[in-house]
Design a protein around this motif. Structure first.
Motif, PDB file in Angstrom:
ATOM      1  N   GLY A  94       0.792  -1.219   0.000  1.00  0.00           N
ATOM      2  CA  GLY A  94       0.000   0.000   0.000  1.00  0.00           C
ATOM      3  C   GLY A  94       0.827   1.272   0.000  1.00  0.00           C
ATOM      4  O   GLY A  94       0.349   2.329  -0.413  1.00  0.00           O
ATOM      5  N   SER A  95       2.091   1.175   0.451  1.00  0.00           N
ATOM      6  CA  SER A  95       2.957   2.364   0.453  1.00  0.00           C
ATOM      7  C   SER A  95       3.167   2.928  -0.935  1.00  0.00           C
ATOM      8  O   SER A  95       3.494   4.108  -1.091  1.00  0.00           O
ATOM      9  N   SER A 149       7.458  10.090   7.024  1.00  0.00           N
ATOM     10  CA  SER A 149       6.060  10.364   7.372  1.00  0.00           C
ATOM     11  C   SER A 149       5.152   9.233   6.927  1.00  0.00           C
ATOM     12  O   SER A 149       4.175   8.892   7.613  1.00  0.00           O
ATOM     13  N   ASN A 150       5.462   8.621   5.794  1.00  0.00           N
ATOM     14  CA  ASN A 150       4.678   7.498   5.306  1.00  0.00           C
ATOM     15  C   ASN A 150       4.746   6.327   6.278  1.00  0.00           C
ATOM     16  O   ASN A 150       3.733   5.711   6.605  1.00  0.00           O
ATOM     17  N   THR A 151       5.948   6.028   6.764  1.00  0.00           N
ATOM     18  CA  THR A 151       6.109   4.929   7.722  1.00  0.00           C
ATOM     19  C   THR A 151       5.356   5.202   9.012  1.00  0.00           C
ATOM     20  O   THR A 151       4.635   4.342   9.527  1.00  0.00           O
ATOM     21  N   VAL A 152       5.517   6.411   9.551  1.00  0.00           N
ATOM     22  CA  VAL A 152       4.840   6.753  10.799  1.00  0.00           C
ATOM     23  C   VAL A 152       3.322   6.712  10.624  1.00  0.00           C
ATOM     24  O   VAL A 152       2.596   6.180  11.471  1.00  0.00           O
ATOM     25  N   GLY A 153       2.840   7.238   9.505  1.00  0.00           N
ATOM     26  CA  GLY A 153       1.403   7.315   9.297  1.00  0.00           C
ATOM     27  C   GLY A 153       0.735   5.974   9.081  1.00  0.00           C
ATOM     28  O   GLY A 153      -0.417   5.774   9.484  1.00  0.00           O
ATOM     29  N   LEU A 154       1.433   5.030   8.459  1.00  0.00           N
ATOM     30  CA  LEU A 154       0.826   3.731   8.171  1.00  0.00           C
ATOM     31  C   LEU A 154       1.033   2.715   9.282  1.00  0.00           C
ATOM     32  O   LEU A 154       0.459   1.620   9.234  1.00  0.00           O
ATOM     33  N   LEU A 202      17.255 -18.457   8.489  1.00  0.00           N
ATOM     34  CA  LEU A 202      15.967 -17.773   8.453  1.00  0.00           C
ATOM     35  C   LEU A 202      16.013 -16.470   9.243  1.00  0.00           C
ATOM     36  O   LEU A 202      15.479 -15.440   8.799  1.00  0.00           O
ATOM     37  N   LEU A 203      16.647 -16.492  10.402  1.00  0.00           N
ATOM     38  CA  LEU A 203      16.735 -15.270  11.205  1.00  0.00           C
ATOM     39  C   LEU A 203      17.515 -14.183  10.470  1.00  0.00           C
ATOM     40  O   LEU A 203      17.132 -13.008  10.498  1.00  0.00           O
ATOM     41  N   THR A 204      18.587 -14.567   9.793  1.00  0.00           N
ATOM     42  CA  THR A 204      19.363 -13.599   9.027  1.00  0.00           C
ATOM     43  C   THR A 204      18.551 -13.041   7.871  1.00  0.00           C
ATOM     44  O   THR A 204      18.604 -11.843   7.561  1.00  0.00           O
ATOM     45  N   ALA A 205      17.770 -13.914   7.223  1.00  0.00           N
ATOM     46  CA  ALA A 205      16.942 -13.462   6.104  1.00  0.00           C
ATOM     47  C   ALA A 205      15.857 -12.498   6.577  1.00  0.00           C
ATOM     48  O   ALA A 205      15.599 -11.474   5.931  1.00  0.00           O
ATOM     49  N   VAL A 206      15.212 -12.808   7.695  1.00  0.00           N
ATOM     50  CA  VAL A 206      14.201 -11.907   8.242  1.00  0.00           C
ATOM     51  C   VAL A 206      14.834 -10.581   8.640  1.00  0.00           C
ATOM     52  O   VAL A 206      14.267  -9.503   8.391  1.00  0.00           O
ATOM     53  N   PHE A 207      16.004 -10.633   9.243  1.00  0.00           N
ATOM     54  CA  PHE A 207      16.721  -9.403   9.600  1.00  0.00           C
ATOM     55  C   PHE A 207      17.000  -8.565   8.354  1.00  0.00           C
ATOM     56  O   PHE A 207      16.786  -7.341   8.342  1.00  0.00           O
ATOM     57  N   THR A 208      17.448  -9.194   7.277  1.00  0.00           N
ATOM     58  CA  THR A 208      17.799  -8.475   6.059  1.00  0.00           C
ATOM     59  C   THR A 208      16.580  -7.807   5.437  1.00  0.00           C
ATOM     60  O   THR A 208      16.631  -6.633   5.040  1.00  0.00           O
ATOM     61  N   VAL A 209      15.478  -8.549   5.345  1.00  0.00           N
ATOM     62  CA  VAL A 209      14.243  -7.974   4.806  1.00  0.00           C
ATOM     63  C   VAL A 209      13.766  -6.825   5.696  1.00  0.00           C
ATOM     64  O   VAL A 209      13.255  -5.807   5.213  1.00  0.00           O
ATOM     65  N   SER A 210      13.952  -6.972   7.006  1.00  0.00           N
ATOM     66  CA  SER A 210      13.516  -5.933   7.936  1.00  0.00           C
ATOM     67  C   SER A 210      14.369  -4.675   7.819  1.00  0.00           C
ATOM     68  O   SER A 210      13.868  -3.562   8.025  1.00  0.00           O
ATOM     69  N   VAL A 211      15.647  -4.831   7.479  1.00  0.00           N
ATOM     70  CA  VAL A 211      16.484  -3.657   7.205  1.00  0.00           C
ATOM     71  C   VAL A 211      15.899  -2.893   6.026  1.00  0.00           C
ATOM     72  O   VAL A 211      15.770  -1.659   6.057  1.00  0.00           O
ATOM     73  N   TYR A 212      15.538  -3.622   4.980  1.00  0.00           N
ATOM     74  CA  TYR A 212      14.890  -2.985   3.833  1.00  0.00           C
ATOM     75  C   TYR A 212      13.601  -2.293   4.260  1.00  0.00           C
ATOM     76  O   TYR A 212      13.322  -1.163   3.855  1.00  0.00           O
ATOM     77  N   GLY A 213      12.794  -2.973   5.107  1.00  0.00           N
ATOM     78  CA  GLY A 213      11.539  -2.395   5.565  1.00  0.00           C
ATOM     79  C   GLY A 213      11.724  -1.136   6.377  1.00  0.00           C
ATOM     80  O   GLY A 213      10.945  -0.186   6.263  1.00  0.00           O
ATOM     81  N   GLY A 214      12.758  -1.101   7.225  1.00  0.00           N
ATOM     82  CA  GLY A 214      13.018   0.102   8.007  1.00  0.00           C
ATOM     83  C   GLY A 214      13.541   1.243   7.166  1.00  0.00           C
ATOM     84  O   GLY A 214      13.297   2.413   7.481  1.00  0.00           O
ATOM     85  N   VAL A 251       8.509  -3.958  12.497  1.00  0.00           N
ATOM     86  CA  VAL A 251       9.470  -3.161  11.728  1.00  0.00           C
ATOM     87  C   VAL A 251       8.987  -1.723  11.614  1.00  0.00           C
ATOM     88  O   VAL A 251       9.727  -0.765  11.855  1.00  0.00           O
ATOM     89  N   ASN A 252       7.718  -1.572  11.239  1.00  0.00           N
ATOM     90  CA  ASN A 252       7.164  -0.223  11.098  1.00  0.00           C
ATOM     91  C   ASN A 252       7.158   0.526  12.427  1.00  0.00           C
ATOM     92  O   ASN A 252       7.427   1.736  12.468  1.00  0.00           O
ATOM     93  N   LEU A 253       6.838  -0.188  13.500  1.00  0.00           N
ATOM     94  CA  LEU A 253       6.741   0.462  14.807  1.00  0.00           C
ATOM     95  C   LEU A 253       8.090   0.971  15.282  1.00  0.00           C
ATOM     96  O   LEU A 253       8.208   2.132  15.713  1.00  0.00           O
TER      97      LEU A 253
END
Length: 252
Positions: A26-27, A47-52, A141-153, A189-191
């Protein structure tokens, strides 16, 4: 903002909350709106991250039952998501604004591409999920989730698509359960990124309030429309908007 601009942001937030509930990304609807209103790319992204974020939290809470059924894996994956989201947020704030401005077109186009190939990713998920040796919670798996979360942040668009593809490839579980897990990790991640941005970054609060209001309402609306509106239709809208914005950013 003028009343017309405020209405545009509110509607974009409503659309983002709805699309996130049904297909994700949706972003790609809200970020271009903030750019069009004249906000610099970093301010628009922050602002998009905070708002969503309120909509993301609401989506995760809606999957409480599915999350309770997989409580053993929540803590390690949540820690990876929080650490990754924090790292991504710090990366966004630590790099010069020009660096983000330079990579934004590529990130937007990447998010649109991920949205476009989501059906293919889903087929790959199902194929991998029925394999004889699914991956369990471990360093890979933990490393992969961390990597995707870096992208998300750093830039949140399409992180849900990436997370669901990753989880469904690695874990031999029902997709509905994994969607609940994806929603939780995405919300975390968003929070953490939103808290970091609120404390340290330049946030455009009027659109944030409108995005929050719209995304929360859109989350509930998406649960209803998801049974009636074909996902390919919404996916096509997001892909077209994202591709158009990415190309426009490349040529300007």
């Amino acid at each position: 903002m003028t009343p017309a601009e405020a209405l545009l942001v509110l509607v974009a937030g409503l659309g983002a909350g709805t699309v996130n509930t049904i297909v994700g990304s949706g972003s790609l609807l809200t970020f271009p709106v903030l750019l069009a209103l004249g906000y610099p790319p970093v301010v628009a992204n922050v602002s998009n991250t905070v708002g969503l974020t309120p909509g993301s939290i609401g989506g995760a809470l809606g999957y409480r039952r599915e999350l309770a059924a997989q409580s053993a894996r929540l803590l390690p994956l949540s820690i990876a998501a929080v650490l990754g989201g924090t790292a991504g947020g710090l990366l966004l704030l630590g790099l010069p604004p020009g660096a983000f401005r330079a990579v934004v077109p590529a990130l937007v186009l990447l998010a649109a591409l991920l949205m476009a190939i989501q059906p293919w990713l889903s087929r790959r998920m199902r194929a991998r999920r029925t394999g004889p040796h699914p991956v369990r919670i471990g360093p890979v798996l933990l490393t992969a989730v961390f990597t995707v979360s870096v992208y998300g942040g750093y830039f949140g668009a399409a992180q849900g698509v990436l997370l669901l593809a990753l989880l469904a490839t690695a874990l031999d579980e029902d997709l509905n359960l994994l969607n609940g897990l994806k929603n939780l990790l995405q919300a975390l991640v968003n929070l953490v990124a939103a808290v970091l941005f609120t404390l340290t970054a330049d946030v455009a609060w009027p659109p944030v309030a409108l995005l929050a209001l719209g995304s929360v309402a859109g989350g509930g609306l998406g649960a209803v429309l998801g049974r009636r509106v074909p996902a390919p239709v919404l996916r096509a809208v997001v892909v077209v908007v994202g591709t158009g914005v990415g190309v426009a950013l490349l040529v300007t």
